[in-house]
Design an enzyme around this catalytic site. Structure first.
Site, PDB file in Angstrom:
ATOM      1  N   HIS A 265      -7.659 -17.264  -5.272  1.00 41.23           N
ATOM      2  CA  HIS A 265      -6.755 -17.475  -4.141  1.00 41.23           C
ATOM      3  C   HIS A 265      -5.341 -17.662  -4.659  1.00 41.23           C
ATOM      4  O   HIS A 265      -5.147 -18.229  -5.733  1.00 41.23           O
ATOM      5  CB  HIS A 265      -7.182 -18.722  -3.342  1.00 41.23           C
ATOM      6  CG  HIS A 265      -6.647 -18.741  -1.959  1.00 41.23           C
ATOM      7  ND1 HIS A 265      -5.382 -19.200  -1.666  1.00 41.23           N
ATOM      8  CD2 HIS A 265      -7.204 -18.353  -0.784  1.00 41.23           C
ATOM      9  CE1 HIS A 265      -5.193 -19.098  -0.366  1.00 41.23           C
ATOM     10  NE2 HIS A 265      -6.263 -18.575   0.199  1.00 41.23           N
ATOM     11  N   ASP A 319     -13.895 -16.854   2.010  1.00 41.71           N
ATOM     12  CA  ASP A 319     -14.550 -15.575   2.268  1.00 41.71           C
ATOM     13  C   ASP A 319     -15.853 -15.390   1.509  1.00 41.71           C
ATOM     14  O   ASP A 319     -16.597 -14.448   1.780  1.00 41.71           O
ATOM     15  CB  ASP A 319     -13.588 -14.428   1.947  1.00 41.71           C
ATOM     16  CG  ASP A 319     -12.460 -14.372   2.959  1.00 41.71           C
ATOM     17  OD1 ASP A 319     -12.718 -14.666   4.129  1.00 41.71           O
ATOM     18  OD2 ASP A 319     -11.329 -14.045   2.567  1.00 41.71           O
TER      19      ASP A 319
END
Ligand code: COA
Length: 385
Positions: A265, A319
């Site tokens: 991320h 996700d």
């Protein structure tokens, strides 16, 4: 060529550029913390509902019981689509990408608003909430139409999450499914100045109407670098197919310099707190639905990737499990990003409204490195190539 005397710093990707002060969302990517309006994502996931979280994001504070009731009624009263918009959905090719459908349908909603543009912040908020209310109806109606089924009318007495599942499947959702959907919507409702939120903010800064603002956000979210990672993560889990094959997959993928979807991320350099919440709910959902092999494969990929990537600031993000969870809820894969949008409209609205209080047109610069003062060449004198 540029005539600038000072050296110019180009902020490619706008990394570390702050565009405004904000009270909407705080992410501490080193400490695995996420707050909406000061409230932790863990507390909101455990105690709140999507409606309450949307109220919090848009209005800046938690509602009273009465305010929450009124807000819930307002949202449910705007769920039904204008006949013209429904007609439009019927006219689309059944092969259309649902994100393209959503972008077009929300744009069309503005055509049915007698006064889409307004400078009044309360009226702007009201329009955004109408869009938020109708988005699940658009997504579910198109999914049914493309499968040769009639859309299911929205139920006014169901929550945003439960009503969506009902309109999608035509069946009253299991309460636990509705709960998981609700939490998933809370987790996706806001995430600071990401690409789609910035896009909405740029459009808001021109004083454009809310339909244009939200359509901008959908266009930006559509790209695979933003909204599509959960789809890719689920695809990987399905392809791997069994926990025993996870190690082989991860080893091969990393040797081929591929990225493991659902990992890493830009902001979180440790666990994404949304991942922690979703994994727990996903485990319970999997055992209720008998999907333990699918879920176990996701866990095995995660464990293997964690071992291989140890030492790098790369950890599971939201996700890694959101796709698996949406799949277990019966949501078709190409609806994952529209569902993300359906929730994120709350955050987009909060940021657009916040920016408009003290608005300044967003107008960055590009450093010109081309030529100037070229003599114009008549068409006939340009040769053939
Ligand atoms: N799989 C394997 N390696 C990864 C990785 C992943 N998912 N994410 C990052 N890395 C590696 C990078 O290649 C880099 O290695 P290097 O230093 O040898 O080049 C290192 O880890 C550090 O990466 P970092 O700079 O922290 O990542 P980033 O900020 O450039 O990228 C993402 C962030 C999200 C674009 C990236 O992690 C990614 O593509 N993830 C997969 C897609 C995804 O899940 N997106 C959803 C985000 S919510």
């Amino acid at each position: 060529m540029s005539s600038l005397k000072e050296p110019v710093v180009i902020h490619k990707g706008l990394d570390n550029v702050y565009v405004k002060e904000s009270k909407v969302c705080f992410i501490d990517g080193e400490a695995s913390k996420l707050f909406y309006r000061g409230y932790s994502i863990e507390d909101l996931a455990e105690h709140s509902t999507f409606e309450e979280t949307a109220y919090l994001l848009v209005n800046g504070k938690l509602p009273t019981r009465q305010q929450l009731q009124d807000f819930g009624k307002l949202i449910s009263s705007h769920r039904t689509l204008e006949p013209g918009v429904l007609q439009l959905l019927r006219s689309f090719p059944t092969t259309s990408d649902p994100m393209d459908v959503l972008r077009t349908a929300i744009s069309a909603l503005g055509l049915y608003d007698p006064q889409p543009a307004t400078d009044n912040i309360n009226e702007r908020t009201d329009k955004a909430l109408r869009i938020l209310a109708k988005t699940p109806t658009i997504i579910a109606a198109f999914d049914r139409l493309r499968n040769g089924r009639e859309p299911v009318s929205p139920q006014l007495n169901l929550s945003h999450a439960a009503n969506f599942l009902h309109m999608l499947t035509g069946k009253m959702p299991d309460p636990y499914d509705a709960h998981v959907m609700d939490v998933a919507l809370i987790l996706h409702a806001e995430h600071e100045m990401n690409a789609s939120t910035f896009s909405c903010t740029v459009t808001a800064s021109t004083m454009a109407d809310m339909y244009s603002i939200i359509t901008s956000g959908i266009g930006t979210l559509r790209g695979p670098l933003h909204g599509g990672a959960n789809e890719a993560a689920l695809k990987t889990v399905i392809e791997v197919g069994d926990p025993s094959r996870a190690e082989e997959y991860v080893t091969r993928a990393l040797a081929e310099k591929k990225r493991i979807m659902g990992f890493g991320h830009r902001i979180y350099k440790t666990w994404d707190p949304r991942y922690v919440i979703l994994k727990k709910l996903g485990a319970e959902l999997a055992s209720k639905k008998g999907e333990t092999k699918l879920f176990g494969t996701a866990v095995a990929i995660e464990q293997s990737a964690l071992r291989h990537l140890a030492g790098l600031p790369v950890f599971p993000n939201v996700d890694s499990y959101s796709g698996v969870v949406f799949h277990m809820l019966g949501i078709p894969t190409d609806l994952f990003t529209p569902v993300f949008a359906m929730s994120r409209i709350a955050g987009w609205t909060a940021h657009a409204i916040e920016y408009l209080e003290g608005n300044r047109l967003i107008r960055p610069k590009a450093l010109y490195v081309g030529q100037t003062s070229l003599p114009y060449i008549p068409l006939d004198a340009r040769g053939t190539r």
